[in-house]
Design a protein around this motif. Structure first.
Motif, PDB file in Angstrom:
ATOM      1  N   HIS A  39       0.909  -1.214  -0.087  1.00  0.00           N
ATOM      2  CA  HIS A  39      -0.154   0.019   0.070  1.00  0.00           C
ATOM      3  C   HIS A  39       0.728   1.332   0.105  1.00  0.00           C
ATOM      4  N   ARG A  95      -4.012  13.524   3.698  1.00  0.00           N
ATOM      5  CA  ARG A  95      -4.748  12.845   3.806  1.00  0.00           C
ATOM      6  C   ARG A  95      -5.772  12.477   2.779  1.00  0.00           C
ATOM      7  N   ASP A  99      -4.804   9.064   1.030  1.00  0.00           N
ATOM      8  CA  ASP A  99      -5.262   7.799   1.557  1.00  0.00           C
ATOM      9  C   ASP A  99      -6.248   8.220   2.663  1.00  0.00           C
ATOM     10  N   PRO A 100      -7.421   8.799   2.078  1.00  0.00           N
ATOM     11  CA  PRO A 100      -8.839   9.370   2.944  1.00  0.00           C
ATOM     12  C   PRO A 100      -9.032   8.645   4.147  1.00  0.00           C
ATOM     13  N   ASP A 101      -8.859   7.159   3.921  1.00  0.00           N
ATOM     14  CA  ASP A 101      -9.399   6.630   5.102  1.00  0.00           C
ATOM     15  C   ASP A 101      -8.132   6.335   6.225  1.00  0.00           C
ATOM     16  N   ASN A 102      -6.867   6.937   6.084  1.00  0.00           N
ATOM     17  CA  ASN A 102      -5.798   6.581   6.982  1.00  0.00           C
ATOM     18  C   ASN A 102      -5.703   7.963   7.516  1.00  0.00           C
ATOM     19  N   GLU A 103      -6.137   7.951   8.742  1.00  0.00           N
ATOM     20  CA  GLU A 103      -5.953   9.032   9.677  1.00  0.00           C
ATOM     21  C   GLU A 103      -4.516   9.391  10.025  1.00  0.00           C
ATOM     22  N   CYS A 105      -2.244   9.715   8.042  1.00  0.00           N
ATOM     23  CA  CYS A 105      -1.635  10.786   7.037  1.00  0.00           C
ATOM     24  C   CYS A 105      -1.747  12.244   7.656  1.00  0.00           C
TER      25      CYS A 105
END
Length: 206
Positions: A39, A95, A99-103, A105
């Motif tokens: 990823h 983010r 990677d919008p779902d990865n806080e 970031c």
């Protein structure tokens, strides 16, 4: 060493982003933000590309003419906003882009921004990267030296966050000092905010 340096522009954007991706793919902080290697390979370049865009728009990128190294600088005025660091709400953008779902970031930028000094104007070394096959040759030092010499002449301090013990030692040799307040990423590595006071410049003939 003598390093030919030029200022990057928009045509260099993707090449600089690739360089940052390659140089920091295995960095402790990058591995914390993106624990899964596959990823990380897919999104890491997008993540760091936001830094490139910020530096092109608001600062500058000193770029080795052969593409082997790049340094991203921002001149930060006194009293710059603390939310996300002096460069604005970049953490949320990183983010959203990468990677919008990865806080994580966003969190890494929030935590570093919270300790970024704002009382004095300074040069902020946002990132510096050297191609993995050229590391250890002194390119990073050669790339930073002209800016640090200018800081000394102008009486301007400089600031950065070291993301590894190795880079921290390098910066200490160049005059940066740990501020005393490390950034601790939850269940992750430390980052070391470092401040460099301008060094006295000898008068000609002295």
């Amino acid at each position: 060493m003598v390093l030919e340096i030029r200022q990057a522009d928009g045509t260099d954007r993707d090449a600089v982003a690739r360089l940052l991706d390659e140089a920091f793919r295995d960095d402790p902080v990058s591995c914390w933000v993106f624990p899964d290697a596959a990823h990380r390979a897919a999104v890491h370049g997008k993540f760091l590309g936001v830094f490139v865009d910020v530096a092109l728009a608001e600062g500058r990128i000193d770029y080795a003419a052969d593409g082997s190294a790049a340094a991203l600088w921002l001149r930060v005025p006194a009293g710059a906003p603390e939310d996300g660091g002096p460069e604005g709400d970049v953490p949320a953008l990183m983010r959203a882009v990468a990677d919008p779902d990865n806080e994580r970031c966003e969190l890494v930028g929030r935590l570093t921004g919270a300790v970024h000094p704002t009382s004095e104007e300074h040069e902020y070394l946002l990132m510096i990267a050297v191609s993995p096959d050229r590391q250890g040759e002194g390119l990073g030092t050669a790339l930073m030296r002209p800016v640090l010499e200018r800081c000394d002449r102008e009486g301007v301090p400089a600031y950065l966050e070291a993301s590894s013990e190795r880079s921290r030692r390098l910066y200490e040799r160049l005059g940066w000092e740990f501020t005393g307040e490390a950034v601790s990423l939850p269940d992750g590595p430390l980052m070391w905010p470092m401040w460099r006071k301008p060094h006295p410049v000898a008068e000609p003939g002295a």
